[in-house]
Write a protein that holds these residues in place. Structure first.
Motif, PDB file in Angstrom:
ATOM      1  N   LEU A 125      49.031  57.996  -0.738  1.00  0.00           N
ATOM      2  CA  LEU A 125      50.035  58.253   0.299  1.00  0.00           C
ATOM      3  C   LEU A 125      49.361  58.479   1.652  1.00  0.00           C
ATOM      4  O   LEU A 125      49.796  57.931   2.672  1.00  0.00           O
ATOM      5  N   GLY A 126      48.313  59.298   1.675  1.00  0.00           N
ATOM      6  CA  GLY A 126      47.606  59.527   2.933  1.00  0.00           C
ATOM      7  C   GLY A 126      47.030  58.255   3.499  1.00  0.00           C
ATOM      8  O   GLY A 126      47.113  57.991   4.715  1.00  0.00           O
ATOM      9  N   ALA A 127      46.450  57.421   2.644  1.00  0.00           N
ATOM     10  CA  ALA A 127      45.886  56.151   3.110  1.00  0.00           C
ATOM     11  C   ALA A 127      46.975  55.240   3.668  1.00  0.00           C
ATOM     12  O   ALA A 127      46.787  54.570   4.695  1.00  0.00           O
ATOM     13  N   ALA A 128      48.139  55.204   3.002  1.00  0.00           N
ATOM     14  CA  ALA A 128      49.233  54.357   3.477  1.00  0.00           C
ATOM     15  C   ALA A 128      49.743  54.810   4.839  1.00  0.00           C
ATOM     16  O   ALA A 128      50.151  53.991   5.675  1.00  0.00           O
ATOM     17  N   LEU A 129      49.738  56.108   5.084  1.00  0.00           N
ATOM     18  CA  LEU A 129      50.146  56.607   6.397  1.00  0.00           C
ATOM     19  C   LEU A 129      49.121  56.252   7.477  1.00  0.00           C
ATOM     20  O   LEU A 129      49.486  55.957   8.620  1.00  0.00           O
ATOM     21  N   MET A 130      47.851  56.270   7.125  1.00  0.00           N
ATOM     22  CA  MET A 130      46.805  56.062   8.129  1.00  0.00           C
ATOM     23  C   MET A 130      46.616  54.621   8.559  1.00  0.00           C
ATOM     24  O   MET A 130      46.484  54.323   9.744  1.00  0.00           O
ATOM     25  N   VAL A 131      46.553  53.694   7.599  1.00  0.00           N
ATOM     26  CA  VAL A 131      46.037  52.365   7.914  1.00  0.00           C
ATOM     27  C   VAL A 131      46.928  51.580   8.877  1.00  0.00           C
ATOM     28  O   VAL A 131      46.436  51.063   9.886  1.00  0.00           O
ATOM     29  N   PRO A 132      48.246  51.433   8.636  1.00  0.00           N
ATOM     30  CA  PRO A 132      49.042  50.677   9.611  1.00  0.00           C
ATOM     31  C   PRO A 132      49.034  51.320  10.996  1.00  0.00           C
ATOM     32  O   PRO A 132      48.955  50.628  12.017  1.00  0.00           O
ATOM     33  N   SER A 133      49.099  52.643  11.049  1.00  0.00           N
ATOM     34  CA  SER A 133      49.105  53.308  12.350  1.00  0.00           C
ATOM     35  C   SER A 133      47.765  53.182  13.046  1.00  0.00           C
ATOM     36  O   SER A 133      47.701  53.111  14.277  1.00  0.00           O
ATOM     37  N   SER A 134      46.668  53.103  12.281  1.00  0.00           N
ATOM     38  CA  SER A 134      45.364  52.921  12.919  1.00  0.00           C
ATOM     39  C   SER A 134      45.278  51.554  13.581  1.00  0.00           C
ATOM     40  O   SER A 134      44.744  51.419  14.694  1.00  0.00           O
ATOM     41  N   LEU A 135      45.802  50.525  12.934  1.00  0.00           N
ATOM     42  CA  LEU A 135      45.797  49.198  13.541  1.00  0.00           C
ATOM     43  C   LEU A 135      46.713  49.143  14.761  1.00  0.00           C
ATOM     44  O   LEU A 135      46.407  48.490  15.758  1.00  0.00           O
ATOM     45  N   ALA A 136      47.867  49.820  14.687  1.00  0.00           N
ATOM     46  CA  ALA A 136      48.761  49.856  15.844  1.00  0.00           C
ATOM     47  C   ALA A 136      48.100  50.571  17.021  1.00  0.00           C
ATOM     48  O   ALA A 136      48.207  50.127  18.176  1.00  0.00           O
ATOM     49  N   LEU A 137      47.386  51.670  16.761  1.00  0.00           N
ATOM     50  CA  LEU A 137      46.653  52.362  17.823  1.00  0.00           C
ATOM     51  C   LEU A 137      45.563  51.476  18.397  1.00  0.00           C
ATOM     52  O   LEU A 137      45.325  51.457  19.614  1.00  0.00           O
ATOM     53  N   LEU A 138      44.895  50.729  17.533  1.00  0.00           N
ATOM     54  CA  LEU A 138      43.836  49.837  17.981  1.00  0.00           C
ATOM     55  C   LEU A 138      44.397  48.728  18.857  1.00  0.00           C
ATOM     56  O   LEU A 138      43.840  48.397  19.907  1.00  0.00           O
ATOM     57  N   ARG A 139      45.511  48.161  18.458  1.00  0.00           N
ATOM     58  CA  ARG A 139      46.115  47.081  19.243  1.00  0.00           C
ATOM     59  C   ARG A 139      46.573  47.585  20.604  1.00  0.00           C
ATOM     60  O   ARG A 139      46.382  46.927  21.624  1.00  0.00           O
ATOM     61  N   SER A 140      47.191  48.758  20.641  1.00  0.00           N
ATOM     62  CA  SER A 140      47.700  49.274  21.910  1.00  0.00           C
ATOM     63  C   SER A 140      46.580  49.593  22.889  1.00  0.00           C
ATOM     64  O   SER A 140      46.788  49.575  24.100  1.00  0.00           O
ATOM     65  N   SER A 141      45.383  49.864  22.382  1.00  0.00           N
ATOM     66  CA  SER A 141      44.267  50.198  23.270  1.00  0.00           C
ATOM     67  C   SER A 141      43.553  48.968  23.805  1.00  0.00           C
ATOM     68  O   SER A 141      42.685  49.093  24.673  1.00  0.00           O
TER      69      SER A 141
END
Length: 469
Positions: A125-141
């Motif tokens: 569950l923790g991994a599922a919360l992290m991974v998509p949001s990490s890519l979204a943060l990376l794209r926005s930067s």
């Protein structure tokens, strides 16, 4: 007369300080969370035989230790990607870090294999919360397309470093401190990532969607994946024609059909099926399944092969896997540069072809096979996987509109984790009886999957870098 204002302007321009370079700390924070997610796949593989001995677990139970994590990870990625689009990527990323760190402590303290599997589910569950949001943060930067490709290369390199460090680090920890230490390792890393994210990662400027979270479709998707993996795992002990196995596979098919029907009827679908109209998007998702199934299926069987047939210690097993995982970081870095220059097709086709050759090279493995005969096959599988991964990530993210970046990231990572879960389940089941013949059948299937993925990449993906955005 006119030269004086011009001179003053030039002087002022010359004295103006150069713009400060962006801080690397946001990227460090995002990648540190992803590092833990990938590390907990490969660091556990070396510890599996020891866990089996200490907790009295057989091959089927060990498959659940691995797949309990990947099943929840894959099953909730779409939901968590939509959650990130709705609540904000930074908020969801922080929640994922907290859950993952807490669950890691539960894994480390587990008194039985059942408790360990339960804690691994929470880790997923923790991994599922992290991974998509990490890519979204990376794209926005990274507003520039080429900069994004390079950033995805860094992200993939971090995954490569985690995958490469996992077996060796796991071997060292298991040999020196016991198997529980491989999970305790996540505690300082998780706390550091939390602190860095709170202090240095800004909220993305993009607006949030207010779409619903589509819980019925989420349950159908999770049930489909769970039934598929459970059927493959239990087939090793019960046989493919056992009613429990057939029922699980039938439930998986029913869940998939229900998911598609629910998504088509939903006014606010969790996964907009229109994303799959883009050939690059749908092909990359399929490639993610095939890629992870072959590579992580091999990583599940290789430690069992070295420790049970060659009687290697955990530390020696970790070192023995270095050709498979040690080249991952180098391949990921190269893939990022190649993708920025040529587009995703070239590195993916080359990487998948090399990976297929590496997997099929394991056909020489037997009880008396010298270790050196397996170095090139392991290196080929690892380097080919690493060359493919960042390019596939870039292809998926570029094929999706910006407001759906969280959902796009979730689709790709759900595809990858589905491949991991199915690969571990299927490879483990094939080798549950006689390890060597099962290993040979497994690598043939994995190599065929890599070649199928290479054909998809050649046909469906763009051959040159996209324009700057």
């Amino acid at each position: 007369m006119n030269s004086l204002p011009a001179l003053s302007t030039a002087t002022a321009t010359a004295r103006r300080p150069a713009p400060a370079r962006p801080s690397p700390l946001p990227l460090v924070a995002v990648c540190l969370g992803y590092f833990m997610v990938i590390l907990d796949v490969t660091v556990v593989t070396v510890a599996l035989p020891v866990i089996g001995d200490r907790l009295g677990a057989g091959v089927t139970a060990l498959q659940w230790v691995v797949d309990g994590y990947t099943l929840v990870f894959a099953g909730l990625l779409l939901f968590c990607g939509g959650l990130g689009d709705r609540l904000g990527a930074r908020t969801v990323f922080l929640a994922g870090l907290a859950v993952f760190t807490f669950a890691s402590a539960g894994c480390a303290l587990a008194p039985t294999v059942s408790v360990l599997v339960l804690a691994r589910l929470v880790q997923g569950l923790g991994a599922a919360l992290m991974v998509p949001s990490s890519l979204a943060l990376l794209r926005s930067s990274c507003p520039d397309a080429r900069a994004r490709a390079r950033a995805f290369g860094v992200w993939g390199t971090v995954a490569g470093l985690a995958a490469g460090a996992g077996p060796v680090l796991g071997g060292v920890l298991v040999a020196g401190l016991g198997w529980r230490s491989v999970f305790f390792l996540n505690l300082p890393a998780g706390l550091a990532a939390l602190l860095l994210t709170v202090r240095h990662v800004p909220r993305p400027a993009a607006g949030r969607t207010r779409a619903g979270l589509d819980l019925p479709a989420q349950l159908a998707a999770a049930g489909s994946l769970g039934g598929l993996a459970a059927g493959c795992i239990e087939a090793g002990a019960l046989g493919w024609t056992h009613p429990v196995v057939l029922g699980a596979l039938a439930g998986s098919a029913a869940g998939l059909a229900g998911f598609v029907v629910l998504e088509r009827r939903s006014a606010a679908p969790m996964l907009p099926l229109g994303l799959f109209r883009a050939p690059a998007f749908s092909a990359s998702a399929a490639i993610g399944v095939l890629l992870n199934a072959g590579f992580y299926g091999l990583l599940f069987l290789a430690p069992l092969y070295f420790q049970r047939l060659h009687h290697y210690s955990p530390l020696r097993t970790g070192l023995a896997l270095l050709p498979a995982v040690g080249l991952v970081a180098a391949g990921s870095a190269l893939a990022g540069r190649l993708t920025a220059r040529t587009g995703p097709r070239l590195p993916m086709v080359v990487g998948l072809a090399v990976g297929a050759a590496g997997l099929c090279g394991w056909l020489v493995a037997g009880p008396g096979t010298p270790y050196l005969a397996l170095v090139a096959p392991m290196a080929g599988a690892g380097f080919g996987t690493a060359l493919t991964m960042p390019a596939a990530t870039a292809a998926v993210m570029e094929a999706a509109p910006g407001e759906r970046s969280g959902a796009a990231a979730a689709v790709f990572n759900a595809a990858r984790q589905t491949g991991s879960a199915v690969g571990v389940a299927l490879f483990g089941t094939l080798a549950a009886g006689d390890l060597v013949p099962g290993l040979h059948t497994a690598v043939l299937l994995g190599g065929g999957g890599f070649l199928t993925a290479a054909a998809l990449a050649a046909r469906c993906l763009p051959g040159r870098a996209g324009p700057r955005s």
